[in-house]
Write a protein that holds these residues in place. Structure first.
Motif, PDB file in Angstrom:
ATOM      1  N   SER B 174       0.816  -1.206   0.000  1.00  0.00           N
ATOM      2  CA  SER B 174       0.000   0.000   0.000  1.00  0.00           C
ATOM      3  C   SER B 174       0.856   1.264   0.000  1.00  0.00           C
ATOM      4  N   GLU B 175       2.177   1.103  -0.036  1.00  0.00           N
ATOM      5  CA  GLU B 175       3.064   2.263  -0.156  1.00  0.00           C
ATOM      6  C   GLU B 175       2.872   2.865  -1.546  1.00  0.00           C
ATOM      7  N   GLU B 176       2.985   4.198  -1.665  1.00  0.00           N
ATOM      8  CA  GLU B 176       2.512   4.829  -2.904  1.00  0.00           C
ATOM      9  C   GLU B 176       3.311   4.414  -4.142  1.00  0.00           C
ATOM     10  N   THR B 177       4.621   4.255  -4.011  1.00  0.00           N
ATOM     11  CA  THR B 177       5.372   3.842  -5.207  1.00  0.00           C
ATOM     12  C   THR B 177       5.097   2.375  -5.534  1.00  0.00           C
ATOM     13  N   ALA B 178       4.705   1.579  -4.521  1.00  0.00           N
ATOM     14  CA  ALA B 178       4.327   0.192  -4.788  1.00  0.00           C
ATOM     15  C   ALA B 178       3.038   0.157  -5.597  1.00  0.00           C
TER      16      ALA B 178
END
Lengths: 186, 437, 70
Positions: B174-178
């Motif tokens: 859920s990390e934005e770059t992920a």
């Protein structure tokens, strides 16, 4: 001049084989992550790179003298296009294949930053195919030279060195690579 | 988990509690359809932000509202909107409803109870940045997916097409770059801090990645204005927020509270402590332990910072006085280590190492001093060296545990192994036996 | 040459712990217990710029960079 060009070609060919073997062995050792106080990895890498450039110099003399010498009638095209020569088309063709691969490996190494690691690595790994092809070219085309005891011994020593270095590289454990392989399962 | 909302009955220091996002829905506990949504909030005022200056006016309104991201970082939302709006070429909006941290349930609850508010927010954000497409990322198998799909069907064709994308249920996914990476190449692993998605995101285009709660607040700000939004909360953290309260409280669940409410009062909102509580874990699993002073710590960005913590995803887990904070922390660290994407050395080797250390602190008291020293030296070397903040969160958790549970560390050094080991955990992490691999 | 201060950065995903940077630049780079470089945020002193560039060039993974400080 006589046969001097032809002898030069045969001699530099043999030296090229030795230098190529040394370069390959050092490359495999480097990739196998050996470190020691006397041989830090950057030294290993520097020698690997410089030997590869020296290989190129001898290779250039080897190729040029073989073409300039009229004895075998080798054309410039035969150097890069495999299996089209009139003189030993197969064995000379192997040389042409090795020559092309060497050029590819050197050029991609010079452009490593530009083309990215993936392409560099893909091409650089072809060195493990390049080496046997180049050696086969030497053994096959060498004719009477190859049957000399000391030449044969030299080839065998080269083969043993590369074999040991490659096996070592395959066996060595790399914690980083192992961790990356097991980490992400989704 | 119960979906309960309540008033901040005993809160003494703040203005009366307000419900905004969950107003009404929580009473019935059922999803709001479009008609009900419009009855409560009125349709979006399309005229207000139409025309050439409309998007800029909307961003200006968000800026003066002081809205900050609700996904963990607390970044000013207007700054992100403006950065994407200023980008070149086609833009994308990604609504982040993945909620990878098991300590949080607020995004799922919001999407299930008020899906149309989230959709309003996505459409407004797309309008503000000039995006032609929007993606709503939700964890695979989430119970919110059918609700969101039904809500989108109910809407018919929206101004900006919104599609739902299911993302693997992993902590770092859920990390934005992920999220950008999973949309581009199906690989839900973080890609690194630079360039930011606002510059180069999905298909290398400027991309707005915002948490779904942030977008829902945006939908209310567009209707009721900045002054209304600021009427709740504090200067540095205006508005209300959803909190997930877990651990030793009578009614664990998701609540909407006014920012700035002391954490002691938040536990009261959740029915009060079940047993005496010695500490709370604040901000999610990669969060910070707070000792007894938590009772008066205001849940706001400034309040948490003063206490040496971070608001994070506004999750609060209450730890009973009888539990061992070291053993509980060791369990969470093991989970976080297992959830590493295995891309960065300091994370893939460092997190298992500090989880081992914390285990040893709980289990092998003979040489607790040496283990604690080794753990401290590892905590000093890991932060800031990963492509995402995952290792930083684990280090924050471990460091705060050593601080808050210093007595437990000393106690383990004196006596036998931790009495709490083998007991059920208060932490929302899978039991070690059920782990992958 | 610009006078902007430069600092070393490592791309954490790309770095595979070869450790060559540390061999070439022990003044500015140390390795953690797992072999990954630990850098500080300070600008690279002028006297060490040349070896720093060599270290950047020599990284087998192209993970080391010299960046302008913001």
């Amino acid at each position: 001049m006589g046969q001097s060009l032809w002898f030069a070609s045969r001699g530099t060919g043999l030296v090229t084989a030795l230098l190529l073997t040394a370069t390959t062995v050092l490359g495999a050792i480097h990739a196998g992550r050996v470190t020691s106080a006397r041989w830090p990895r950057f030294t290993l890498h520097a020698v690997h790179r410089n030997l590869s450039l020296l290989t190129l110099v001898f290779l250039a003399v080897h190729v040029a003298s073989a073409i300039i010498d009229p004895y075998a009638g080798i054309a410039w095209l035969d150097v890069v296009v495999p299996f089209v020569s009139t003189y030993h088309p197969f064995w000379l063709g192997m040389g042409a294949v090795a020559f092309d691969l060497i050029l590819a490996v050197v050029v991609t190494s010079l452009l490593r930053r530009r083309i990215g690691l993936w392409w560099w690595r893909a091409v650089h790994l072809s060195a493990y195919a390049l080496w046997p092809v180049a050696m086969l070219h030497g053994v096959g085309i060498g004719g009477a030279d190859t049957r000399l005891g000391w030449v044969l011994a030299l080839y065998l020593a080269c083969a043993a060195a590369v074999l040991v270095a490659v096996v070592r590289r395959l066996l060595v454990r790399d914690p980083d690579r192992d961790a990356r392989r097991r980490a992400w399962t989704s | 988990m119960d979906i309960v909302s309540a008033t901040a009955g005993d809160a003494t220091t703040t203005t009366p509690y307000r419900m905004r996002l969950l107003a009404g829905w929580a009473d019935t506990g059922t999803t709001a359809g479009l008609a009900e949504h419009h009855r409560r909030y009125a349709p979006l005022p399309p005229a207000a932000f139409a025309g050439r200056g409309g998007p800029a006016r909307l961003i200006g309104l968000v800026e003066s509202s002081g809205l900050r991201g609700r996904g963990g970082g607390g970044f000013p939302t207007a700054r992100k909107l403006a950065a994407v709006a200023a980008g070149r070429g086609p833009r994308t909006v990604v609504a982040n409803g993945c909620e990878g941290d098991p300590a949080g349930a607020k995004d799922r609850v919001l999407m299930e109870l008020a899906p149309h508010l989230v959709i309003d927010g996505i459409l407004l954000a797309a309008h503000a940045v000039g995006a032609a497409e929007a993606v709503l990322c939700v964890h695979e198998d989430s119970s919110a997916i059918p609700v969101l799909a039904a809500a989108l069907r109910e809407r018919g064709a929206t101004r900006t097409p919104i599609r739902i994308v299911e993302v693997t249920r992993r902590y770092v996914a859920s990390e934005e770059t992920a999220l950008v990476s999973v949309l581009d190449r199906g690989d839900a692993r973080p890609r690194g801090r630079f360039p930011r998605p606002t510059e180069r995101g999905v298909r290398s285009r400027p991309t707005l990645v915002d948490n779904v709660e942030t977008l829902a607040h945006l939908a209310l700000i567009a209707r009721y204005g900045d002054a209304w939004f600021r009427a709740a909360g504090t200067d540095d953290s205006p508005g209300t927020t959803l909190v997930t309260v877990g651990g030793a409280v009578n009614d664990p669940g998701v609540y909407e509270i006014e920012l700035g409410l002391p954490i002691g009062a938040i536990l009261q909102v959740a029915g009060g402590p079940l047993v005496p509580v010695q500490a709370v874990l604040l901000g999610g699993l990669g969060g910070t332990w707070l000792g007894p002073e938590f009772v008066r710590t205001p849940l706001s960005h400034a309040g948490c910072r003063t206490a040496g913590a971070a608001l994070g995803i506004a999750a609060v887990i209450a730890l009973p006085a009888a539990a061992c904070g070291i053993a509980e922390t060791a369990r969470v660290l093991r989970f976080l280590a297992d959830e590493s994407a295995g891309q960065c050395g300091p994370c893939m080797f460092g997190l298992p190492a500090i989880a081992d250390d914390m285990d040893e602190l709980a289990l092998m008291p003979d040489h607790a001093g040496r283990v604690a020293a080794r753990l401290r030296s590892r905590l000093a070397v890991i932060p800031g060296r990963g492509a995402c903040a995952h290792p930083d969160g684990a280090v924050r958790l471990a460091a705060s545990a050593l601080h808050v549970f210093a007595d437990d560390v000393a106690g383990h050094a004196e006596g036998g192994p931790c009495r709490w080991v083998g007991q059920p955990s208060w932490m929302p992490v899978p039991a070690p036996a059920g782990r992958r691999r | 040459m610009s006078r902007t201060p430069l600092r070393l950065r490592v791309e954490p995903i790309t770095c595979h712990a070869h450790g060559i940077c540390r061999e070439l630049l022990p003044e500015l780079i140390r390795l953690d217990e797992w072999g990954y470089p630990v850098l500080d945020d300070h600008p690279v002193p002028a006297a060490l710029l040349a070896p720093a560039r060599v270290a950047v060039r020599s990284c087998p993974s192209l993970a080391l960079r010299l960046d302008r400080m913001a």
